[in-house]
Design an enzyme around this catalytic site. Structure first.
Site, PDB file in Angstrom:
ATOM      1  N   TYR A 190       0.815  -1.216   0.000  1.00 39.20           N
ATOM      2  CA  TYR A 190       0.000   0.000   0.000  1.00 39.20           C
ATOM      3  C   TYR A 190       0.851   1.269   0.000  1.00 39.20           C
ATOM      4  O   TYR A 190       0.363   2.355  -0.271  1.00 39.20           O
ATOM      5  CB  TYR A 190      -0.944   0.024   1.208  1.00 39.20           C
ATOM      6  CG  TYR A 190      -2.048  -1.032   1.149  1.00 39.20           C
ATOM      7  CD1 TYR A 190      -2.259  -1.774  -0.002  1.00 39.20           C
ATOM      8  CD2 TYR A 190      -2.866  -1.280   2.223  1.00 39.20           C
ATOM      9  CE1 TYR A 190      -3.243  -2.739  -0.069  1.00 39.20           C
ATOM     10  CE2 TYR A 190      -3.864  -2.244   2.160  1.00 39.20           C
ATOM     11  CZ  TYR A 190      -4.040  -2.969   1.013  1.00 39.20           C
ATOM     12  OH  TYR A 190      -5.021  -3.924   0.942  1.00 39.20           O
ATOM     13  N   LYS A 235       3.538 -15.322   1.820  1.00 40.01           N
ATOM     14  CA  LYS A 235       3.430 -16.029   0.541  1.00 40.01           C
ATOM     15  C   LYS A 235       4.853 -16.324   0.075  1.00 40.01           C
ATOM     16  O   LYS A 235       5.264 -15.956  -1.049  1.00 40.01           O
ATOM     17  CB  LYS A 235       2.641 -15.141  -0.450  1.00 40.01           C
ATOM     18  CG  LYS A 235       2.230 -15.813  -1.745  1.00 40.01           C
ATOM     19  CD  LYS A 235       1.139 -16.854  -1.589  1.00 40.01           C
ATOM     20  CE  LYS A 235       0.876 -17.535  -2.921  1.00 40.01           C
ATOM     21  NZ  LYS A 235       0.098 -18.774  -2.790  1.00 40.01           N
ATOM     22  N   ASP A 249      -3.034 -18.121   1.201  1.00 41.76           N
ATOM     23  CA  ASP A 249      -4.213 -18.781   0.612  1.00 41.76           C
ATOM     24  C   ASP A 249      -4.729 -19.867   1.547  1.00 41.76           C
ATOM     25  O   ASP A 249      -5.928 -19.996   1.785  1.00 41.76           O
ATOM     26  CB  ASP A 249      -3.896 -19.328  -0.791  1.00 41.76           C
ATOM     27  CG  ASP A 249      -2.509 -19.963  -0.896  1.00 41.76           C
ATOM     28  OD1 ASP A 249      -1.710 -19.816   0.052  1.00 41.76           O
ATOM     29  OD2 ASP A 249      -2.230 -20.613  -1.912  1.00 41.76           O
ATOM     30  N   ASP A 309      -5.212  -7.004   5.670  1.00 43.80           N
ATOM     31  CA  ASP A 309      -6.434  -6.282   5.306  1.00 43.80           C
ATOM     32  C   ASP A 309      -7.542  -7.294   5.000  1.00 43.80           C
ATOM     33  O   ASP A 309      -8.674  -7.207   5.504  1.00 43.80           O
ATOM     34  CB  ASP A 309      -6.123  -5.420   4.066  1.00 43.80           C
ATOM     35  CG  ASP A 309      -7.232  -4.428   3.776  1.00 43.80           C
ATOM     36  OD1 ASP A 309      -8.205  -4.366   4.547  1.00 43.80           O
ATOM     37  OD2 ASP A 309      -7.130  -3.718   2.750  1.00 43.80           O
ATOM     38  N   ASP A 352     -10.723  -8.976   7.818  1.00 45.47           N
ATOM     39  CA  ASP A 352     -12.154  -8.868   7.484  1.00 45.47           C
ATOM     40  C   ASP A 352     -12.837 -10.234   7.542  1.00 45.47           C
ATOM     41  O   ASP A 352     -13.947 -10.360   8.041  1.00 45.47           O
ATOM     42  CB  ASP A 352     -12.357  -8.259   6.095  1.00 45.47           C
ATOM     43  CG  ASP A 352     -12.575  -6.755   6.173  1.00 45.47           C
ATOM     44  OD1 ASP A 352     -12.208  -6.170   7.213  1.00 45.47           O
ATOM     45  OD2 ASP A 352     -13.104  -6.158   5.219  1.00 45.47           O
TER      46      ASP A 352
END
Ligand code: NAD
Length: 352
Positions: A140, A186, A218, A242, A246
């Site tokens: 980001y 990852k 994943d 992020d 959620d």
């Protein structure tokens, strides 16, 4: 004495923050510690008064207190402002200026609300973990970034110190919880994740009593919905955090129940994860529990009083067990209580 800056903001922000301040009041009377609350405008409320979403005065007050309590910002009235004047820009600015590098989101399922989850009760019941998301680095913020007619690009970059500091506070949190950290990356595809993994393992040497495991992002998304009870503390980068926070939040029920903390080296800000809910603003219908639970996080992380945090969670649990529900968590057919009624019941359950 604890100095708290309260920035209620817009929409339901002032309603839910008022509830949280009642909780603080009761706790200070009950335990005999002094709490000084200073209120400052923020977001649309500040724009209407001063022509700025975040004034230097509010920022300075946030720099000079023990903790900030934020309601929510934004709403249709300010949506058409240019990007740099939008409430989101003010939120990013306050996080940046206070150096809040870690976002903490608990995923705790209250027994009384097990049925409200989108997952089966036996899968989700007893879930209690926390996500530490890196907040000021990663893709980001990485440079170069941009797009043209035919190409778009961003850069995922982490420096050693950024990984070290969030890994350290995640391990420290695990010491006070279940003693387990899962680091999510990852590393099978991304070099930046390999650095992340190496540094997390280096920091782990200072915490030999903590069980550390690595998980690819994943797989983590799948494991959170398959068996959320396996997690205690999750630590991960900005982008993965992020998304995963959620998912973790939503399996526990409603938006109106979810608190958060954003922590830096010397500042901390506590806020519900929901927005200003303009559709119900001013109607005394908002669920105050997310903001009240944010105060519990404040006691845990800023004031080092986990017993008081537990007292708040206990009062929330007791109130839900009595059957009280605001509209967002009431099943069809069940009557709902107002924001002020829910707050009053939680205050009562805190005891005198
Ligand atoms: P929202 O979270 O405000 O509302 C989504 C839905 O959830 C609405 O139906 C709302 O009524 C309900 N809801 C949210 N909190 C609730 C609560 N405590 N009790 C009961 N119901 C609740 O998200 P949105 O509608 O996408 O955004 C509304 C405004 O809030 C926008 O201006 C947005 O930019 C802003 N926003 C601010 C923040 C923040 O301050 N951190 C976060 C998200 C959105």
């Amino acid at each position: 004495m604890y100095k708290i800056v309260s920035i209620p903001g817009d929409g339901i922000g002032p309603e839910v923050v008022a509830g949280a301040l009642e909780i603080l009041n009761r706790l200070s009377q009950k335990h005999g510690f002094e709490i000084v609350v200073e209120e400052h405008p923020f977001g649309g409320a500040s724009y209407d008064l001063h022509g700025e979403m975040l004034t230097d005065e509010t920022l300075e007050a946030c720099r000079n207190c023990d903790a900030v309590l934020l309601g929510a910002v934004g709403g249709p009235k300010w949506e058409s402002l240019p990007h740099e004047h939008k409430p989101e820009a003010a939120l990013l600015k306050i996080r940046r200026e206070l150096g809040l590098f870690a976002n903490l989101r608990p995923a705790k399922v209250y027994d009384a609300l097990v049925e409200a989850s989108s997952l089966k009760a036996d899968v989700v019941g007893g879930t209690d973990f926390i996500v530490f998301r890196e907040l000021t680095g990663g893709i980001y913020f990485g440079q170069p970034r941009g797009y043209d007619e035919n190409k778009g690009w961003n850069t995922m970059v982490y420096e050693r110190y950024e990984v070290e500091r969030i890994a350290r506070i995640a391990f420290e949190a695990a010491q006070k919880r279940g003693g387990k950290v899962t680091s999510i990356d990852k590393a099978n595809v991304l070099e930046v994740s390999q650095l992340w993994r190496n540094v997390v393992h280096e920091v782990h040497r200072d915490f030999p009593e903590i069980e550390l495991s690595d998980m690819y992002v994943d797989n983590a998304a799948m494991q959170i919905v398959r068996n959320p009870k396996q997690f205690d503390v999750i630590v991960t980068g900005n982008l993965f955090g992020d998304i995963l926070s959620d998912i973790a939040g939503m399996i526990t029920g409603s938006l109106g129940m979810l608190p958060s903390a954003s922590i830096g080296k010397s500042h901390a800000l506590y806020e519900p994860i929901h927005g200003s809910a303009p559709d119900i603003a001013g109607q005394n219908r908002a669920n105050p529990i997310a903001t009240i639970a944010s105060v519990a996080m404040m006691f845990e992380h800023s004031f080092c009083m986990p017993d008081i945090a537990d007292e708040i969670y206990g009062a929330i649990e007791a109130t839900l067990a009595e059957g009280l529900r605001t509209a967002d968590i009431a099943n069809t057919g069940r009557s709902a209580v107002s924001t002020t009624e829910m707050t009053a019941a939680i205050v009562r359950n805190l005891g005198a």
